[in-house]
Design an enzyme around this catalytic site. Structure first.
Site, PDB file in Angstrom:
ATOM      1  N   ASP A   8    -131.653 -21.954-102.890  1.00  0.00           N
ATOM      2  CA  ASP A   8    -131.661 -23.681-103.486  1.00  0.00           C
ATOM      3  C   ASP A   8    -133.108 -24.050-103.333  1.00  0.00           C
ATOM      4  O   ASP A   8    -133.499 -22.695-103.521  1.00  0.00           O
ATOM      5  CB  ASP A   8    -131.035 -24.690-102.334  1.00  0.00           C
ATOM      6  CG  ASP A   8    -131.609 -24.649-101.053  1.00  0.00           C
ATOM      7  OD1 ASP A   8    -132.520 -24.268-100.747  1.00  0.00           O
ATOM      8  OD2 ASP A   8    -131.106 -25.533-100.218  1.00  0.00           O
ATOM      9  N   CYS A  65    -131.867 -20.301 -97.833  1.00  0.00           N
ATOM     10  CA  CYS A  65    -131.714 -21.789 -98.103  1.00  0.00           C
ATOM     11  C   CYS A  65    -131.881 -22.613 -96.915  1.00  0.00           C
ATOM     12  O   CYS A  65    -133.393 -20.868 -96.512  1.00  0.00           O
ATOM     13  CB  CYS A  65    -130.048 -22.448 -97.919  1.00  0.00           C
ATOM     14  SG  CYS A  65    -129.615 -22.412 -96.933  1.00  0.00           S
ATOM     15  N   GLY A  66    -133.153 -23.374 -96.717  1.00  0.00           N
ATOM     16  CA  GLY A  66    -133.911 -23.951 -95.210  1.00  0.00           C
ATOM     17  C   GLY A  66    -133.509 -23.319 -94.240  1.00  0.00           C
ATOM     18  O   GLY A  66    -134.111 -21.847 -93.625  1.00  0.00           O
ATOM     19  N   THR A  67    -132.577 -23.457 -93.568  1.00  0.00           N
ATOM     20  CA  THR A  67    -131.973 -22.757 -92.832  1.00  0.00           C
ATOM     21  C   THR A  67    -130.785 -21.233 -92.732  1.00  0.00           C
ATOM     22  O   THR A  67    -131.287 -20.944 -91.639  1.00  0.00           O
ATOM     23  CB  THR A  67    -131.184 -23.815 -91.409  1.00  0.00           C
ATOM     24  OG1 THR A  67    -129.803 -24.015 -92.437  1.00  0.00           O
ATOM     25  CG2 THR A  67    -131.240 -25.101 -91.575  1.00  0.00           C
ATOM     26  N   GLY A  68    -130.934 -21.272 -93.835  1.00  0.00           N
ATOM     27  CA  GLY A  68    -128.911 -20.094 -93.836  1.00  0.00           C
ATOM     28  C   GLY A  68    -128.429 -20.346 -93.993  1.00  0.00           C
ATOM     29  O   GLY A  68    -127.236 -19.432 -94.097  1.00  0.00           O
ATOM     30  N   GLY A  70    -125.814 -23.109 -94.429  1.00  0.00           N
ATOM     31  CA  GLY A  70    -125.240 -24.041 -95.595  1.00  0.00           C
ATOM     32  C   GLY A  70    -124.632 -22.581 -96.951  1.00  0.00           C
ATOM     33  O   GLY A  70    -123.462 -22.300 -97.140  1.00  0.00           O
ATOM     34  N   MET A  71    -125.726 -21.236 -97.234  1.00  0.00           N
ATOM     35  CA  MET A  71    -125.451 -20.527 -97.798  1.00  0.00           C
ATOM     36  C   MET A  71    -124.519 -19.505 -96.947  1.00  0.00           C
ATOM     37  O   MET A  71    -123.573 -19.567 -97.766  1.00  0.00           O
ATOM     38  CB  MET A  71    -126.978 -19.478 -97.922  1.00  0.00           C
ATOM     39  CG  MET A  71    -127.734 -20.274 -98.805  1.00  0.00           C
ATOM     40  SD  MET A  71    -126.904 -20.578-100.757  1.00  0.00           S
ATOM     41  CE  MET A  71    -127.641 -21.053-102.157  1.00  0.00           C
ATOM     42  N   HIS A  98    -123.670  -2.955 -88.322  1.00  0.00           N
ATOM     43  CA  HIS A  98    -122.149  -3.542 -86.995  1.00  0.00           C
ATOM     44  C   HIS A  98    -122.116  -4.473 -88.248  1.00  0.00           C
ATOM     45  O   HIS A  98    -120.205  -4.108 -88.205  1.00  0.00           O
ATOM     46  CB  HIS A  98    -123.133  -4.165 -86.071  1.00  0.00           C
ATOM     47  CG  HIS A  98    -123.136  -3.093 -84.752  1.00  0.00           C
ATOM     48  ND1 HIS A  98    -123.836  -3.840 -83.577  1.00  0.00           N
ATOM     49  CD2 HIS A  98    -124.207  -2.248 -85.346  1.00  0.00           C
ATOM     50  CE1 HIS A  98    -124.708  -2.948 -82.725  1.00  0.00           C
ATOM     51  NE2 HIS A  98    -124.351  -1.486 -83.885  1.00  0.00           N
ATOM     52  N   ARG A 132    -115.823   2.259 -84.745  1.00  0.00           N
ATOM     53  CA  ARG A 132    -115.364   0.525 -84.661  1.00  0.00           C
ATOM     54  C   ARG A 132    -115.517  -0.183 -84.591  1.00  0.00           C
ATOM     55  O   ARG A 132    -114.729  -1.267 -85.293  1.00  0.00           O
ATOM     56  CB  ARG A 132    -115.865   0.506 -82.994  1.00  0.00           C
ATOM     57  CG  ARG A 132    -117.656   0.341 -82.259  1.00  0.00           C
ATOM     58  CD  ARG A 132    -117.728   0.405 -81.540  1.00  0.00           C
ATOM     59  NE  ARG A 132    -119.026   0.273 -80.499  1.00  0.00           N
ATOM     60  CZ  ARG A 132    -120.286   0.475 -81.024  1.00  0.00           C
ATOM     61  NH1 ARG A 132    -120.230   2.280 -81.907  1.00  0.00           N
ATOM     62  NH2 ARG A 132    -121.231   0.618 -80.947  1.00  0.00           N
ATOM     63  N   HIS A 133    -117.468  -0.653 -85.729  1.00  0.00           N
ATOM     64  CA  HIS A 133    -117.382  -1.397 -86.297  1.00  0.00           C
ATOM     65  C   HIS A 133    -116.574  -1.469 -87.708  1.00  0.00           C
ATOM     66  O   HIS A 133    -116.305  -2.847 -87.990  1.00  0.00           O
ATOM     67  CB  HIS A 133    -119.106  -1.593 -86.690  1.00  0.00           C
ATOM     68  CG  HIS A 133    -119.972  -1.596 -85.777  1.00  0.00           C
ATOM     69  ND1 HIS A 133    -119.983  -2.597 -84.802  1.00  0.00           N
ATOM     70  CD2 HIS A 133    -120.304  -0.815 -85.294  1.00  0.00           C
ATOM     71  CE1 HIS A 133    -120.782  -1.723 -83.941  1.00  0.00           C
ATOM     72  NE2 HIS A 133    -120.934  -0.902 -84.239  1.00  0.00           N
TER      73      HIS A 133
HETATM   74  C1  RB5 Z   1    -131.504 -28.294 -97.622  1.00  0.00           C
HETATM   75  O1  RB5 Z   1    -132.715 -29.650 -97.616  1.00  0.00           O
HETATM   76  C2  RB5 Z   1    -131.458 -27.993 -96.561  1.00  0.00           C
HETATM   77  O2  RB5 Z   1    -130.093 -28.581 -96.825  1.00  0.00           O
HETATM   78  C3  RB5 Z   1    -130.441 -26.545 -97.163  1.00  0.00           C
HETATM   79  O3  RB5 Z   1    -131.465 -25.632 -97.417  1.00  0.00           O
HETATM   80  C4  RB5 Z   1    -130.087 -25.862 -95.894  1.00  0.00           C
HETATM   81  O4  RB5 Z   1    -130.559 -25.336 -94.995  1.00  0.00           O
HETATM   82  C5  RB5 Z   1    -128.834 -25.797 -95.199  1.00  0.00           C
HETATM   83  O5  RB5 Z   1    -128.103 -25.310 -94.703  1.00  0.00           O
END
Ligand code: RB5
Length: 143
Positions: A8, A65-68, A70-71, A98, A132-133
């Site tokens: 994103d 994405c920002g935190t990873g 959402g993806m 794993h 096992r994995h």
């Molecule tokens: C975008 O602002 C942010 O919400 C997105 O990149 C991501 O972190 C969502 O999980």
């Protein structure tokens, strides 16, 4: 080896740098992400990448994405996807060893680019251990 990449607006800069790094390793990259920093909705891009991995259009995927999260959450709605979030190199190793992750997810706003690049290289260079994995992975699909 063909890798799909999606992102994103938070992952644009790292996406282009990763494409360059991967091309330098002789890996073809298909871009399923947005190319600008204009705000977008990450599921639109995650689903495109997931479809490409599930259909075999690409062998593996990378999502940013920002935190990873959402993806990762969106990608893992797909039965054929094992998306693993990694924020350090030992996790990049373990998510391959794993979890046999077929999509690597990176939190672009919380790691440096050199760290992101190192995680990708570790993930690509580490074989799945099986055994096992594999037994555990076989238990993952929804019932
Ligand atoms: C975008 O602002 C942010 O919400 C997105 O990149 C991501 O972190 C969502 O999980």
């Amino acid at each position: 080896m063909k890798i799909g990449i999606c992102n994103d607006h938070a992952g644009v800069e790292y996406k282009f740098k990763l494409i360059k790094m991967l091309n330098g390793r002789g890996i073809e990259v298909v871009n399923f992400g947005t190319d600008t920093t204009q705000s977008v909705d990450y599921p639109d891009y995650a689903h495109r990448l997931a479809d490409a991995v599930e259909s075999g259009e690409v062998d593996l995927g990378i999502a940013l994405c920002g935190t990873g999260n959402g993806m990762a959450i969106t990608l893992n709605k797909h039965q054929g996807i094992r998306a693993g979030l990694a924020w350090d190199t030992p996790i990049g190793v373990l998510v391959a060893q794993h979890n046999n992750a077929n999509v690597l997810v990176l939190p672009a706003r919380f790691i440096s680019y050199p760290k992101a690049s190192a995680i990708v290289r570790k993930w690509l260079d580490t074989p799945f251990e099986g055994g096992r994995h594999q037994k555990r992975i076989d238990k993952m699909p929804c019932r």
